[in-house]
Design a protein around this motif. Structure first.
Motif, PDB file in Angstrom:
ATOM      1  N   TYR A  45       1.315  -1.377  -0.334  1.00  0.00           N
ATOM      2  CA  TYR A  45       0.100  -0.097   0.544  1.00  0.00           C
ATOM      3  C   TYR A  45       0.778   1.038  -0.093  1.00  0.00           C
ATOM      4  N   ARG A  97      -5.326   4.610   5.163  1.00  0.00           N
ATOM      5  CA  ARG A  97      -4.927   3.072   5.492  1.00  0.00           C
ATOM      6  C   ARG A  97      -5.556   2.589   5.626  1.00  0.00           C
ATOM      7  N   VAL A 154       4.162  -1.177   3.770  1.00  0.00           N
ATOM      8  CA  VAL A 154       4.465   0.279   3.255  1.00  0.00           C
ATOM      9  C   VAL A 154       4.632   0.937   2.731  1.00  0.00           C
ATOM     10  N   ALA A 190       4.228   5.575  10.187  1.00  0.00           N
ATOM     11  CA  ALA A 190       4.304   4.125   9.837  1.00  0.00           C
ATOM     12  C   ALA A 190       6.380   3.098  10.196  1.00  0.00           C
TER      13      ALA A 190
END
Length: 788
Positions: free
Chosen positions: A90, A164, A180, A285
């Motif tokens: 993603y 997300r 990610v 992240a």
């Protein structure tokens, strides 16, 4: 009211007034040193190029999808990836021209990593629907068969995290694995197939994997446009080829100086590159969220970087349009009351400082080439560099420039900053320098003109990890040297420790005879301390055999660790042809009949400053000498230091000239325009000034201890007894002053000796020490592989 009650009341009012003043001053100081985000912005904004899309207003991002936070468009419906594979990707892509060019590289990279387009979902972000770049991105993704949705509005890290999780939870199972990444982040997973790597991680028992940042920068530091990927010429059009420097830019995410730089967090050094879907990761992240440990996965385990291949995430952020993007982000953050504008503002301020480029020569970035040539990387760790001038700093400056000019070597210097020095004394700006904190420890022993480095801190260790030196060249056996030696050993890297100064001989100059410190036998203690330091080095580079014998015999250094790094002299600079009779007459009041006695060194006790002055005075106080030489002797003192005032008072005023610190042509002329070089120091490991004086055609007078005997062969100087006092030196000096034939013969012989001592030969010896270290590194690597 009683008088003491009145007094107490007045004291109370004064106390309250004083407290109020303190509060006001405190608030003013806080505003000065801990500014709000808007105060962090640089004074003027850079706009290298206009933003691709103009915006009339700024909408504050909302993280929960409530009205005003943006509009979500899903032109392709929900994401329905194939269940045959368990690793999915993603990413969020901003609708800018640079991101569009980077996207082709991004999709190709992860396709080759084992994540096909069917396992990929992207979110395109644009502030408006009428964006031509957005339409081009949709066309590219449609052709590649990649699922995507579109966010119309302003994004932040919170909105990214919210969206997300929304997309991922709707399409994936909790036990799936998710990569990610932003469009400029290329996670380097080991092996050609990521599914195999995931199986290895699961066997280990981990449920997330971290990757360390590696910022990729263009060769000259310019913020370049990304060129499109050409599959037929991938070697030249890949992002790795376009941005070949490997750097660590986290230092640029904080203000460069001031109290604010000490308290603000810098950008994270790592990122969650791969994780199980049931884990919740932080909005940026960069780490696992704490609540994920206590709810979904109390047994969460990180896949260790020491297990298998160390993961790296290549970050291709430093491209054209970055400054304009950061400009807008800071303004958005300021308007919306978000507290992270200092990162973007600090980067823009530093870009502005360096003319819109990444300063690839700045030590704190630790940039190095990734391809195509493998180069030996040297980290020089020294407590004296460009802020003070002495033999050690001059020598190491030469070493660094030698490494800088080499085709197959690179250099990074780690050195403390002296807060008392506003600007470097020597211009070494062409050599990358990594500064660290310092401590004026020499003030404790009567010397406040030097500092020593504090042990390596986390920021320096991080930069060294990114620079990844093959060899640590350690210069000073102090706190910094000890910490660097220990860090090199933990990193499995070889250390070359060069011996420069006989500090154990310094002790007697700073301890009072029969005092309590003197009774503790500090010289022996220093020898034991240094013996411990050098014994822990892999190679000990000494300047001559005399020092080698001392280290082996008195400090217990194994002979097998001894290497040689002699010093050299540039005979083009230090040359008798630089003698200037006009300069002698104007500066020294000396003509061809006069004999000029030179001192050229730092004016400090351990160099023999007192003995120099005492010898000159003894010469003129001795009746048999004074009448003969008083009228034709001149004394020239070149240098600066704490003993300047004492030497001014001690030396005869009428015949002495203090030139101060000199360098370059002024120093070369001063040497060659003298006749005798008198240097009574007993503490040198390699007295560079003796060699410079010999090359300049001077007759040298010095004590005959072991180091000088190695440096001054027979008839190339006048060496007196090692333990000579002022009267013995006065006898030797008188001989050189009155015996013109002998003085000139010694000077002529000295020039020939100096010609054989070149810097090229010295650097060849040092390179041999480095090569020994490289062999040690190779042997350690082989033994580690065999053990594993």
């Amino acid at each position: 009211m009683r008088i003491w009650d009145v007094a107490a009341s007045r004291r109370s009012r004064w106390n309250k007034t004083f407290v109020c003043l303190c509060v006001v001053c405190g608030v003013m100081l806080l505003r000065e040193f801990i500014p709000t985000p808007s105060m962090v912005r640089p004074t003027r904004w850079i706009r290298y190029e206009p933003l691709e899309v103009s915006h009339a207003r700024i909408d504050c991002p909302r993280w929960d999808g409530s009205p005003g936070g943006g509009t979500i468009l899903e032109p392709k419906g929900s994401w329905s990836p194939s269940r045959q594979k368990r690793v999915f990707l993603y990413a969020i892509v901003a609708a800018t021209a640079e991101a569009a060019r980077t996207l082709t590289h991004f999709l190709d990279f992860y396709e080759r990593s084992g994540i096909p387009s069917s396992q990929t979902s992207l979110t395109l972000q644009s502030s408006g629907e009428q964006n031509p770049v957005l339409a081009g991105l949709e066309t590219t993704l449609d052709a590649a068969g990649v699922h995507y949705d579109v966010w119309i509005g302003t994004f932040s890290s919170e909105t990214k995290a919210w969206h997300r999780e929304r997309v991922v939870n709707a399409a994936l199972e909790p036990d799936d694995w998710l990569v990610v990444a932003d469009v400029d982040e290329f996670h380097q997973f080991p092996g050609p197939e990521i599914e195999a790597f995931v199986e290895e991680v699961e066997r280990y028992g981990a449920n997330y994997v971290m990757a360390r940042w590696e910022d990729r920068v263009a060769l000259d530091g310019e913020l370049k446009h990304v060129a499109a990927l050409d599959k037929s010429n991938e070697a030249e059009t890949s992002l790795e080829a376009q941005f070949p420097l490997r750097c660590s830019m986290t230092q640029w995410t904080r203000p460069a100086s001031g109290v604010l730089s000490l308290i603000l967090p810098r950008a994270e050094d790592e990122k969650v590159a791969l994780h199980k879907v049931y884990l919740r990761i932080h909005r940026s992240a960069h780490k696992i969220r704490w609540r994920s440990y206590f709810s979904a996965a109390p047994w969460s385990r990180r896949w260790p970087s020491a297990y298998g291949q160390v993961l790296v995430s290549r970050h291709f952020k430093w491209i054209a349009g970055l400054a304009a993007y950061l400009d807008r982000r800071v303004k958005t953050y300021d308007k919306c009351g978000m507290l992270w504008s200092y990162e973007s503002a600090s980067i823009n301020a530093r870009l502005e400082e360096h003319g819109g480029k990444i300063c690839v020569a700045c030590g704190e970035l630790a940039c190095r080439r990734a391809q195509p040539k493998e180069r030996m990387r040297i980290a020089i760790v020294t407590s004296v560099w460009d802020e003070h001038v002495d033999g050690v700093s001059i020598t190491m400056n030469r070493v660094a420039r030698f490494l800088r000019r080499s085709d197959d070597m690179e250099v990074l210097v780690v050195t403390p900053h002296d807060p008392a020095v506003t600007e470097p004394v020597v211009d070494m700006s062409d050599v990358p320098k990594l500064p660290l904190a310092s401590l004026p420890i020499f003030a404790l022993v009567g010397r406040n003109d030097y500092v020593v480095g504090m042990p390596l801190g986390s920021s320096q260790k991080h930069a060294l990890v990114d620079y990844d030196p093959d060899i640590y060249h350690l210069v000073s056996p102090d706190m910094l040297g000890y910490s660097a030696r220990a860090y090199a050993r933990r990193a499995g890297k070889c250390s070359v420790c060069s011996y420069h100064t006989q500090i154990d001989r310094y002790v007697r100059f700073y301890t009072r005879k029969h005092g309590i410190i003197d009774k503790l036998k500090p010289r022996i203690a220093v020898q034991k301390l240094f013996g411990d330091f050098y014994s822990g080095c892999d190679v000990v580079a000494v300047p001559n055999e005399a020092i080698a014998s001392k280290l082996v015999g008195k400090m217990g250094i194994p002979r097998s660790k001894i290497g040689y790094f002699p010093r050299g002299v540039n005979t083009t600079q230090y040359n008798p042809r630089r003698r200037n009779e006009t300069w002698r007459r104007l500066e020294l009041d000396a003509d061809s009949r006069h004999v000029v006695v030179l001192w050229a060194a730092r004016l400090v006790k351990e160099k023999g400053a007192d003995l120099f002055a005492q010898t000159i005075n003894t010469l003129f106080k001795t009746a048999s000498y004074a009448d003969d030489i008083l009228n034709f002797v001149r004394v020239l003192v070149v240098g600066a230091g704490p003993e300047l005032d004492n030497m001014r008072k001690a030396l005869p005023h009428k015949i002495t000239t203090f030139l101060g610190h000199a360098s370059g042509p002024a120093l070369w002329c001063a040497y060659a325009s003298a006749d005798v070089y008198f240097f009574p120091s007993h503490t040198e490991a390699f007295p560079n000034t003796l060699l410079e004086a010999q090359a300049s055609g001077l007759a040298v007078l010095a004590p005959g201890y072991s180091v000088n005997r190695d440096l001054v062969p027979r008839d190339s100087g006048f060496l007196v007894d090692e333990h000579a006092g002022p009267s013995d030196f006065a006898d030797g000096l008188f001989e050189l002053l009155v015996n013109t034939t002998r003085r000139r013969h010694i000077a002529s012989r000295a020039v020939e000796v100096a010609k054989a001592r070149t810097w090229n030969a010295a650097f060849s010896s040092l390179r041999a020490c480095y090569d020994r270290c490289a062999q040690i590194n190779a042997a350690r690597s082989t033994s580690t592989k065999d053990a594993s």
